[in-house]
Design a protein around this motif. Structure first.
Motif, short mmCIF file in Angstrom:
data_model
loop_
_atom_site.label_atom_id
_atom_site.label_comp_id
_atom_site.label_asym_id
_atom_site.label_seq_id
_atom_site.Cartn_x
_atom_site.Cartn_y
_atom_site.Cartn_z
N LEU A 140 0.80 -1.23 0.00
CA LEU A 140 0.00 0.00 0.00
C LEU A 140 0.83 1.28 0.00
O LEU A 140 0.51 2.23 -0.72
CB LEU A 140 -0.93 0.02 1.23
N ALA A 141 1.86 1.35 0.80
CA ALA A 141 2.53 2.62 1.07
C ALA A 141 3.45 3.06 -0.07
O ALA A 141 4.16 2.25 -0.67
CB ALA A 141 3.34 2.51 2.36
N ARG A 142 3.44 4.35 -0.33
CA ARG A 142 4.45 4.94 -1.21
C ARG A 142 5.76 5.09 -0.43
O ARG A 142 5.76 5.11 0.81
CB ARG A 142 3.98 6.30 -1.72
N ARG A 143 6.83 5.25 -1.16
CA ARG A 143 8.15 5.35 -0.51
C ARG A 143 8.16 6.48 0.52
O ARG A 143 8.66 6.32 1.64
CB ARG A 143 9.23 5.56 -1.56
N GLU A 144 7.59 7.64 0.15
CA GLU A 144 7.64 8.79 1.05
C GLU A 144 6.73 8.62 2.27
O GLU A 144 6.83 9.40 3.23
CB GLU A 144 7.27 10.07 0.29
N GLN A 145 5.87 7.63 2.28
CA GLN A 145 5.01 7.38 3.44
C GLN A 145 5.68 6.49 4.48
O GLN A 145 5.17 6.36 5.59
CB GLN A 145 3.70 6.73 2.98
N MET A 146 6.80 5.89 4.12
CA MET A 146 7.49 5.01 5.06
C MET A 146 8.35 5.83 6.01
O MET A 146 9.02 6.79 5.59
CB MET A 146 8.36 4.00 4.31
N PRO A 147 8.36 5.49 7.29
CA PRO A 147 9.21 6.21 8.25
C PRO A 147 10.66 5.76 8.11
O PRO A 147 10.96 4.73 7.51
CB PRO A 147 8.63 5.77 9.60
N ALA A 214 1.82 -3.13 -5.24
CA ALA A 214 2.56 -1.93 -4.82
C ALA A 214 1.63 -0.73 -4.92
O ALA A 214 0.89 -0.59 -5.90
CB ALA A 214 3.80 -1.71 -5.69
N GLU A 215 1.66 0.09 -3.89
CA GLU A 215 0.90 1.35 -3.87
C GLU A 215 -0.57 1.14 -4.22
O GLU A 215 -1.20 1.92 -4.93
CB GLU A 215 1.57 2.37 -4.79
N GLY A 216 -1.13 0.03 -3.69
CA GLY A 216 -2.57 -0.18 -3.76
C GLY A 216 -3.08 -0.88 -5.00
O GLY A 216 -4.31 -0.97 -5.19
#
Length: 447
Positions: A140-147, A214-216
């Protein structure tokens, strides 16, 4: 990626000492052990978002596990891992939660360790509203959404990765794996084991494929994680041809690792950025920007952990090709490699299976596997057929051990019988039961 070890400040005086560092891993058969590592993505159960380090995220998970008897590992005062007995918990760059299991005598002990770890993760995660899902790539998450986790070495790698590949940051932030660490005997045994496992690593990638989203949305592959590793820093990844050259052994491998670009060294608890420098140059003349800093055996041990070949030689062999997956598949991975490599007859049969495979064939197969997984054609057969042969050898090897461990191969045998990987299972769920709602995957995959 491992937690930093204890520094060994012994100066390095010759490359032979580096080869001897690897050779020190040779063990008598009675001392061979099995160490399993497995990673999983955390997610908030209320909105499925990746949890930050803090508040109420990964740091709280570590502190919760401390209360269950784990000791903290600190980086600049921040807890970034745990240790207990021979096992450790570490954090991947995006907060992926990893158990690096203790060296254990058999697969039954490894199963018990996995069961206990997952129970503790559920106990602590439940109080924080967190779930954990073992998948090869974040669906689900985009790269920039990962901590980003507060580990000094990751900041250095974060700056360097975009210079040497297109997907290195995705490897760091959005992938999860299951691995097994196995021992070797004399040098000749190490060489044979390494060659077998490098040759068969693309098959393992296919069998354990578990990253079709990836990404939904579907990404067109069975293992995006497998593709990511083909686009990450070619100086330190893949199937190194050197392992198949005549005369290969500890010294030749040490010579090869000397020319793998460095990332960092540690001094006085602080990571020093030397990304791109050659360890060979470091040995010969130190670091130009850090006068008086010269190479030590501790630096070498840290450098070896930054070699990301499909099978990594340390003081053991680390199988690195598989996507993270269900608990049954987490246990099937060590069963597969233990069966192939811990019985003499099975090891010889596995060596015969791959003996005439050329390195360019293996490397081409590695590039082809992410799309079709076990249905990838190779040498006039599908990998599904090659997989049947390899898993049958592994079963024979486990039966010969006489411990009843062959039952852990059932999950792999089911994949081969059905012709359906974990990725195919999720794609079918997405198209039918979920009616295209990919948000369903994290709760369903959660351990």
């Amino acid at each position: 990626m491992s937690n930093p070890g204890e520094a060994d400040l012994t100066p390095i005086s010759s490359t032979r000492e580096l080869a001897e560092w690897f050779a020190a891993g040779s063990k008598d058969r009675a001392d061979w052990r099995i160490g399993t590592e497995h990673e999983k993505f955390g997610f908030r159960r209320d909105d499925l978002s990746p949890p930050p380090y803090e508040p109420d995220g990964i740091r709280a998970m570590l502190e919760g596990l401390e209360r269950l008897g784990w000791e903290p590992i600190l980086d600049s005062g921040n807890p970034i891992g745990l240790k207990r007995g021979g096992a450790s918990v570490s954090l991947e760059p995006g907060g992926q939660f990893e158990l690096s299991g203790a060296p254990l005598p058999d697969l039954h002990a490894a199963e018990a360790e996995l069961r206990d770890h997952l129970a503790e993760v559920r106990e602590v995660g439940g109080t924080l509203g967190l779930g954990f899902a073992p998948l090869g790539f974040h669906p689900l998450a985009r790269r920039e959404q990962m901590p980003w986790m507060p580990k000094g070495r990751y900041a250095i790698m974060r700056n360097y990765m975009p210079r040497v590949g297109t997907m290195g940051l995705d490897m760091m932030l959005r992938t999860c794996t299951v691995q097994v660490n196995l021992d070797f005997g004399p040098e000749a045994d190490m060489v044979e084991k390494l060659r077998i496992s490098l040759a068969l690593q693309p098959l393992a990638t296919a069998l354990f494929a578990n990253s079709p989203f990836a990404e939904g949305r579907p990404n067109g592959l069975r293992t995006l994680r497998g593709r990511v590793w083909t686009e990450t820093d070619p100086d330190r990844t893949g199937i190194p041809a050197v392992a198949f050259e005549p005369g290969f052994g500890f010294q030749r491998f040490a010579d090869w690792v000397l020319d793998v670009p460095m990332y960092f060294i540690m001094r006085e608890g602080r990571w020093i950025d030397c990304a791109g420098a050659s360890f060979r140059q470091f040995m010969a003349g130190g670091l130009p920007d850090h006068p008086g800093v010269f190479a030590t055996m501790g630096d070498w041990a840290d450098h070896v952990t930054t070699v990301f070949t499909d099978v990594r030689l340390k003081r053991f062999l680390e199988m690195r090709g598989a996507d993270a997956g269900s608990p049954e598949m987490m246990q099937a991975l060590p069963a597969f490699w233990t069966g192939l490599l811990y019985d003499d007859a099975a090891q010889k049969a596995a060596a015969a299976l791959v003996r005439d495979w050329a390195v360019p064939e293996m490397q081409a197969l590695r590039l082809a596997v992410p799309e079709q997984a076990i249905h990838t054609p190779f040498r006039g057969r599908s990998l599904r057929e090659w997989g049947r042969d390899a898993v049958a050898i592994a079963r024979q090897g486990l039966v010969a051990r006489g411990m009843g461990e062959e039952r852990y191969l059932t999950a792999l045998e089911n994949v081969l019988e059905a012709g359906e990987t974990q990725a195919d299972h999720w794609l079918r769920r997405h198209a039918t039961v979920w009616d295209g709602d990919l948000a369903r995957i994290l709760p369903e995959a959660a351990i």
